[in-house]
Design an enzyme around this catalytic site. Structure first.
Site, mmCIF file in Angstrom:
data_model
loop_
_atom_site.group_PDB
_atom_site.id
_atom_site.type_symbol
_atom_site.label_atom_id
_atom_site.label_comp_id
_atom_site.label_asym_id
_atom_site.label_seq_id
_atom_site.Cartn_x
_atom_site.Cartn_y
_atom_site.Cartn_z
ATOM 1 C CG HIS A 1 16.133 -11.300 -20.030
ATOM 2 N ND1 HIS A 1 16.843 -12.093 -20.567
ATOM 3 C CD2 HIS A 1 15.132 -11.832 -19.176
ATOM 4 C CE1 HIS A 1 16.092 -13.585 -20.169
ATOM 5 N NE2 HIS A 1 15.175 -13.189 -19.017
ATOM 6 C CB THR B 1 20.792 -10.021 -27.578
ATOM 7 O OG1 THR B 1 20.255 -9.508 -26.427
ATOM 8 C CG2 THR B 1 22.232 -10.210 -27.313
ATOM 9 C CD GLU C 1 19.743 -14.202 -21.779
ATOM 10 O OE1 GLU C 1 20.571 -14.490 -22.823
ATOM 11 O OE2 GLU C 1 19.091 -13.344 -21.872
ATOM 12 C CG ASP D 1 13.145 -15.399 -23.258
ATOM 13 O OD1 ASP D 1 11.951 -15.561 -23.098
ATOM 14 O OD2 ASP D 1 13.768 -16.713 -23.183
ATOM 15 C CD GLU D 2 18.526 -12.279 -25.298
ATOM 16 O OE1 GLU D 2 18.711 -11.613 -24.260
ATOM 17 O OE2 GLU D 2 19.318 -13.146 -25.609
ATOM 18 C CG HIS E 1 18.182 -17.310 -25.113
ATOM 19 N ND1 HIS E 1 18.153 -16.255 -24.884
ATOM 20 C CD2 HIS E 1 16.865 -17.831 -24.710
ATOM 21 C CE1 HIS E 1 16.958 -15.772 -24.239
ATOM 22 N NE2 HIS E 1 16.124 -16.676 -24.131
ATOM 23 C CD GLU F 1 19.513 -9.118 -21.689
ATOM 24 O OE1 GLU F 1 19.080 -9.592 -22.506
ATOM 25 O OE2 GLU F 1 19.915 -9.789 -20.770
ATOM 26 C CD1 TRP G 1 10.115 -19.324 -24.189
ATOM 27 C CD2 TRP G 1 11.471 -20.854 -24.879
ATOM 28 N NE1 TRP G 1 11.382 -18.668 -24.541
ATOM 29 C CE2 TRP G 1 12.173 -19.547 -24.884
ATOM 30 C CE3 TRP G 1 12.300 -21.957 -25.571
ATOM 31 C CZ2 TRP G 1 13.545 -19.370 -25.268
ATOM 32 C CZ3 TRP G 1 13.602 -21.828 -25.649
ATOM 33 C CH2 TRP G 1 14.146 -20.835 -25.661
ATOM 34 C CD GLU H 1 21.742 -15.691 -26.429
ATOM 35 O OE1 GLU H 1 21.765 -15.874 -25.267
ATOM 36 O OE2 GLU H 1 21.190 -14.820 -27.074
#
Length: 396
Positions: A265, A232, A176, A261-262, A179, A229, A95, A138
């Protein structure tokens, strides 16, 4: 994000032990989510930086990993290529911020912005304080890539190294980067925040750096990133939940997508540490205990806006009160990692390793007991102005 945890020791090893905030600093049921920067430990010194206010920073230990341990990470390169890089997504399948924002090329752009701003009007100031703090965190991404490239044995030696460790660091950074871009643009379009003050805060923060106390040591560094991670993931997940409660489904989607996403990760970093527990359990559990004694500080713990010397404490207190990131979350994350890495079942450890094992396995319970006591003693919270929202007051 992580807690500010001051110096109240359970016992006294080489490093300062874990503790919750002192009651003197508790104005509310908030646990300040910062580092031990104001600890009374002898390991703290005051330094003056040219682009930020006077700060207290720990005397930094560097290159603490024995040279022979570097070979472990060299030997893991094939493993990293096959087990770490699979957690990256191809750019064409990722995305992008524009997927969630008004389209500036569309004739309906102004209408879309108006709709966004109307939704934002229904969201309280306290939520925007937390969302801005998360966005600023971020946006300090250059610091985090720099930190990863201090780790011995896994750093990107050339800036374009073909090793799996270097490929991961660059691609992780690229993922990252979206974000901060997305949250920044949303906040700009919302009209609810003072973007110039926010931009100043970002510049101060990147200029100040961070002090995670990972000692160029990838054992410590990957334990830190595993914890962060997940933290977050929790924080962005909770901002998504609150956005939904305030009626902004699109903002909830933004925050939830970042949280996803976090989480991915987190899975990658926890797999690295899981492998280290398999290869070198004694060193890994000692490193785990060392990192937890020093406390996991939020990457943005040196946050400053040019006005408020306690900005990070204040932002963290609001996040605690809203349930975005709390002392309970800190304990839950630690407990999750202890279980994920099967720390309780480790065998064949040295004396120091066994002590480290006992320490980390018992720590979540200790944190929760101290949290309960502090909550019982908490007083009415004060209100403070935040420059990010045009100096309007928010309760801590």
């Amino acid at each position: 994000m992580a807690l500010r945890l001051n110096a109240v020791d359970f016992h006294r090893p080489k490093c300062p032990c874990f503790a919750l905030p002192t009651t003197a600093s508790l104005r509310s049921p908030s646990f300040f989510m910062a580092s031990t920067l104001r600890s009374a430990s002898k390991e703290v010194e005051t330094v003056k930086k040219p682009f930020s206010p006077q700060r207290e920073v720990h005397v930094q230990v560097t290159h603490s990993m024995p040279p022979q341990k570097i070979e472990i990470f060299k030997s893991m390169e094939n493993w990293a290529e096959n087990n770490l890089l699979i957690h990256l997504k191809p750019v064409e399948k990722c995305w992008q911020p524009q997927d969630f924002l008004p389209d500036p090329s569309s004739d309906a752009f102004h209408d879309q912005v108006t709709e966004l701003r109307e939704r934002a009007k229904e969201i309280p100031d306290e939520y925007f304080v937390v969302l801005v703090g998360d966005m600023i965190t971020e946006e300090a991404l250059p610091t985090y890539q720099t930190m990863l490239n201090t780790l011995d044995g896994v750093r990107d030696e050339t800036g374009a190294s073909p090793t799996p460790w270097a490929i991961w660091t660059r691609a992780w950074t690229a993922e990252e980067n979206r974000h901060g871009d997305l949250l920044n643009k949303y906040l700009y379009l919302s009209g609810r925040v003072d973007m110039r003050q926010i931009e100043k805060t970002i510049q101060y923060l990147i200029g100040s750096g961070m002090d995670p106390r990972t000692e160029n040591n990838p054992y410590l560094g990957f334990i830190y990133t595993s914890f962060q991670e997940r933290a977050t993931f929790v924080s962005h997940g909770n901002t998504a939940r609150l956005a939904r409660e305030h009626g902004d489904i699109k903002l909830a989607q933004i925050c939830g997508t970042i949280a996803s996403d976090e989480k991915r990760h987190e899975t990658a970093y926890t797999k690295i540490v899981e492998k280290l527990f398999e290869i070198d359990p004694n060193e890994t559990v000692i490193s785990f205990a060392d990192m937890m004694r020093k406390k996991i500080s939020m990457p943005a713990h040196l946050m400053y806006d040019g006005r408020d010397d306690n900005l990070f404490d204040h932002f963290s207190s609001v996040a605690q009160r809203l349930g975005v990131y709390t002392a309970k979350d800190y304990a839950d994350i630690l407990e999750h990692l202890v279980g994920r890495w099967k720390v309780e079942s480790l065998t064949g450890l040295s004396s120091d390793g066994a002590k480290a094992q006992d320490y980390v396995c018992g720590l979540p319970r200790r944190i929760r007991r101290l949290e309960e006591r502090a909550l019982g003693r908490a007083k009415q919270a004060q209100r403070v102005p935040f420059s990010w929202i045009y100096d309007r007051d928010v309760q801590l």
